[in-house]
Design an enzyme around this catalytic site. Structure first.
Site, PDB file in Angstrom:
ATOM      1  N   ARG A 102       1.266  -1.057  -0.296  1.00  0.00           N
ATOM      2  CA  ARG A 102      -0.538   0.010   0.607  1.00  0.00           C
ATOM      3  C   ARG A 102       0.645   1.050  -0.025  1.00  0.00           C
ATOM      4  O   ARG A 102       1.989   0.870   0.903  1.00  0.00           O
ATOM      5  CB  ARG A 102      -1.021  -0.168   1.174  1.00  0.00           C
ATOM      6  CG  ARG A 102      -2.237  -1.001   1.529  1.00  0.00           C
ATOM      7  CD  ARG A 102      -3.253  -0.554   2.624  1.00  0.00           C
ATOM      8  NE  ARG A 102      -2.855   0.233   3.453  1.00  0.00           N
ATOM      9  CZ  ARG A 102      -4.009   0.564   4.378  1.00  0.00           C
ATOM     10  NH1 ARG A 102      -4.999   0.157   4.038  1.00  0.00           N
ATOM     11  NH2 ARG A 102      -3.423   1.036   5.101  1.00  0.00           N
ATOM     12  N   THR A 106      -2.181   7.647  -0.314  1.00  0.00           N
ATOM     13  CA  THR A 106      -3.544   6.666  -0.858  1.00  0.00           C
ATOM     14  C   THR A 106      -3.401   5.607  -0.788  1.00  0.00           C
ATOM     15  O   THR A 106      -4.795   5.345  -0.927  1.00  0.00           O
ATOM     16  CB  THR A 106      -3.120   7.063  -2.545  1.00  0.00           C
ATOM     17  OG1 THR A 106      -2.193   5.515  -2.914  1.00  0.00           O
ATOM     18  CG2 THR A 106      -2.560   7.928  -3.253  1.00  0.00           C
ATOM     19  N   ASP A 197      -0.060  -1.558  11.972  1.00  0.00           N
ATOM     20  CA  ASP A 197       0.518  -2.547  11.279  1.00  0.00           C
ATOM     21  C   ASP A 197       1.147  -3.885  11.661  1.00  0.00           C
ATOM     22  O   ASP A 197       2.188  -4.698  11.551  1.00  0.00           O
ATOM     23  CB  ASP A 197       1.497  -2.190  10.292  1.00  0.00           C
ATOM     24  CG  ASP A 197       2.173  -1.818   8.343  1.00  0.00           C
ATOM     25  OD1 ASP A 197       2.188  -3.642   8.721  1.00  0.00           O
ATOM     26  OD2 ASP A 197       2.099  -0.924   7.961  1.00  0.00           O
ATOM     27  N   ASP A 200       5.347  -4.954  10.355  1.00  0.00           N
ATOM     28  CA  ASP A 200       5.516  -4.291  10.971  1.00  0.00           C
ATOM     29  C   ASP A 200       5.564  -5.174  12.709  1.00  0.00           C
ATOM     30  O   ASP A 200       6.880  -5.071  13.414  1.00  0.00           O
ATOM     31  CB  ASP A 200       5.423  -2.779  11.798  1.00  0.00           C
ATOM     32  CG  ASP A 200       5.883  -1.766  10.513  1.00  0.00           C
ATOM     33  OD1 ASP A 200       6.469  -2.849   9.473  1.00  0.00           O
ATOM     34  OD2 ASP A 200       4.990  -0.568  10.156  1.00  0.00           O
TER      35      ASP A 200
HETATM   36  C1  PRP Z   1      -0.702  -4.446   4.629  1.00  0.00           C
HETATM   37  C2  PRP Z   1      -1.951  -5.543   4.845  1.00  0.00           C
HETATM   38  C3  PRP Z   1      -2.895  -5.749   4.049  1.00  0.00           C
HETATM   39  C4  PRP Z   1      -3.055  -3.692   3.699  1.00  0.00           C
HETATM   40  C5  PRP Z   1      -4.189  -3.921   3.944  1.00  0.00           C
HETATM   41  O1  PRP Z   1       0.119  -4.909   3.723  1.00  0.00           O
HETATM   42  O2  PRP Z   1      -0.829  -7.057   5.395  1.00  0.00           O
HETATM   43  O3  PRP Z   1      -2.049  -6.578   2.620  1.00  0.00           O
HETATM   44  O4  PRP Z   1      -2.198  -3.587   4.115  1.00  0.00           O
HETATM   45  O5  PRP Z   1      -4.506  -3.516   3.731  1.00  0.00           O
HETATM   46  P1  PRP Z   1      -6.139  -3.019   2.707  1.00  0.00           P
HETATM   47  O6  PRP Z   1      -7.024  -3.969   2.238  1.00  0.00           O
HETATM   48  O7  PRP Z   1      -6.340  -1.033   2.197  1.00  0.00           O
HETATM   49  O8  PRP Z   1      -5.235  -2.940   1.089  1.00  0.00           O
HETATM   50  P2  PRP Z   1       1.328  -3.224   3.428  1.00  0.00           P
HETATM   51  O9  PRP Z   1       0.601  -2.765   1.980  1.00  0.00           O
HETATM   52  O10 PRP Z   1       1.207  -2.871   4.845  1.00  0.00           O
HETATM   53  O11 PRP Z   1       2.342  -3.975   3.073  1.00  0.00           O
HETATM   54  P3  PRP Z   1       3.471  -5.118   3.692  1.00  0.00           P
HETATM   55  O12 PRP Z   1       2.585  -5.723   4.078  1.00  0.00           O
HETATM   56  O13 PRP Z   1       4.411  -5.343   2.978  1.00  0.00           O
HETATM   57  O14 PRP Z   1       3.584  -3.882   5.434  1.00  0.00           O
HETATM   58  N1  URA Z   2      -2.103  -3.277   7.164  1.00  0.00           N
HETATM   59  C1  URA Z   2      -2.255  -2.743   8.078  1.00  0.00           C
HETATM   60  O1  URA Z   2      -1.139  -4.181   8.733  1.00  0.00           O
HETATM   61  N2  URA Z   2      -3.072  -2.572   9.200  1.00  0.00           N
HETATM   62  C2  URA Z   2      -4.333  -1.882   9.029  1.00  0.00           C
HETATM   63  O2  URA Z   2      -4.544  -1.773   9.974  1.00  0.00           O
HETATM   64  C3  URA Z   2      -4.493  -1.546   8.087  1.00  0.00           C
HETATM   65  C4  URA Z   2      -3.451  -2.273   6.674  1.00  0.00           C
END
Ligand code: PRP
Ligand code: URA
Length: 205
Positions: A102, A106, A197, A200
């Site tokens: 993400r 945005t 997150d 994280d």
């Molecule tokens: C997080 C999570 C999902 C996404 C959900 O990943 O693991 O993939 O956000 O959000 P959405 O429903 O609004 O698309 P992120 O994009 O933060 O990547 P990461 O797993 O690499 O931290």
């Molecule tokens: N991705 C995450 O890891 N946490 C949230 O709350 C939303 C998107």
């Protein structure tokens, strides 16, 4: 179809996952346990067939899983934490990965990686712990369908109503299995109360 885990152990695990003082090692172990519960719940309808076995005392009829390979497609990076429970529970699982990240401003996900096993004729589950706007999961479902998955399911730990609605809109009929359905999203599209997150929290970044 939306199915939410209803079990005291699931409530217990989710509360500890939410707790900001939970350290990454415990967080990973709790995520593993909850995904095991979700994996079992999401596969309630797997086909079985009769099998006769001999106990130490007598012959008896039982049921075993029919041969029906499962594919788990993890959305990188956080979805990786949900792969091992499927591998540990089921005898025949192959694994695919879709890389989606993400944008911090945005909240729109960018696809940066894709590696999939054959999906045709297999039972496919897209796994990602967080269903927030639903943008990432919707893109991943699109990718697996384009690559031959007939009716992929979606398995998440925490979902927001907005994400569930997005999936129902773009992928009607998708079976969504979640640990908990939260209240909604904040202005940065994070889930409330959520757990922050997930990636994280898992990896201590
Ligand atoms: C997080 C999570 C999902 C996404 C959900 O990943 O693991 O993939 O956000 O959000 P959405 O429903 O609004 O698309 P992120 O994009 O933060 O990547 P990461 O797993 O690499 O931290
Ligand atoms: N991705 C995450 O890891 N946490 C949230 O709350 C939303 C998107």
């Amino acid at each position: 179809m939306l199915s939410v885990l209803k079990h005291p152990l699931a409530d217990h695990i989710i509360t500890h996952l939410r707790d900001e003082t939970t350290k990454p090692a415990t967080f990973r172990s709790l995520a593993y346990q909850l995904t095991t519960m979700l994996a079992i719940e999401a596969t309630r309808d797997l086909a079985t067939e009769e099998k006769t076995v001999k106990t130490p005392l007598e012959m008896t009829q039982g049921r075993v899983l029919s041969v029906q390979p499962i594919v788990v497609v993890a959305i990188l990076r956080a979805g990786v934490s949900m792969v091992q429970p499927f591998l540990d529970v089921f005898p025949d699982v192959s694994v695919g990965y879709v890389g989606l990240e993400r944008d911090h401003v945005t909240a729109v996900a960018r696809n940066y990686y894709c590696k999939l096993p054959p999906l045709e004729g297999r039972r496919v589950f897209v796994v990602d712990p967080m269903l927030a706007t639903g943008g990432s999961a919707s893109q991943a479902l699109e990718v697996v369908k384009r690559n031959g998955a007939a009716a992929p399911g979606l398995v998440c730990i925490v979902a927001a109503p907005e994400g569930v609605e997005e999936i129902h809109k773009h992928h009607p009929g998708t079976a969504i299995h979640v640990g908990v359905l939260d209240r909604g999203l904040n202005s940065r599209r994070y889930i409330l109360p959520g757990l922050g997150d997930f990636g994280d929290r898992l990896y201590g970044t």
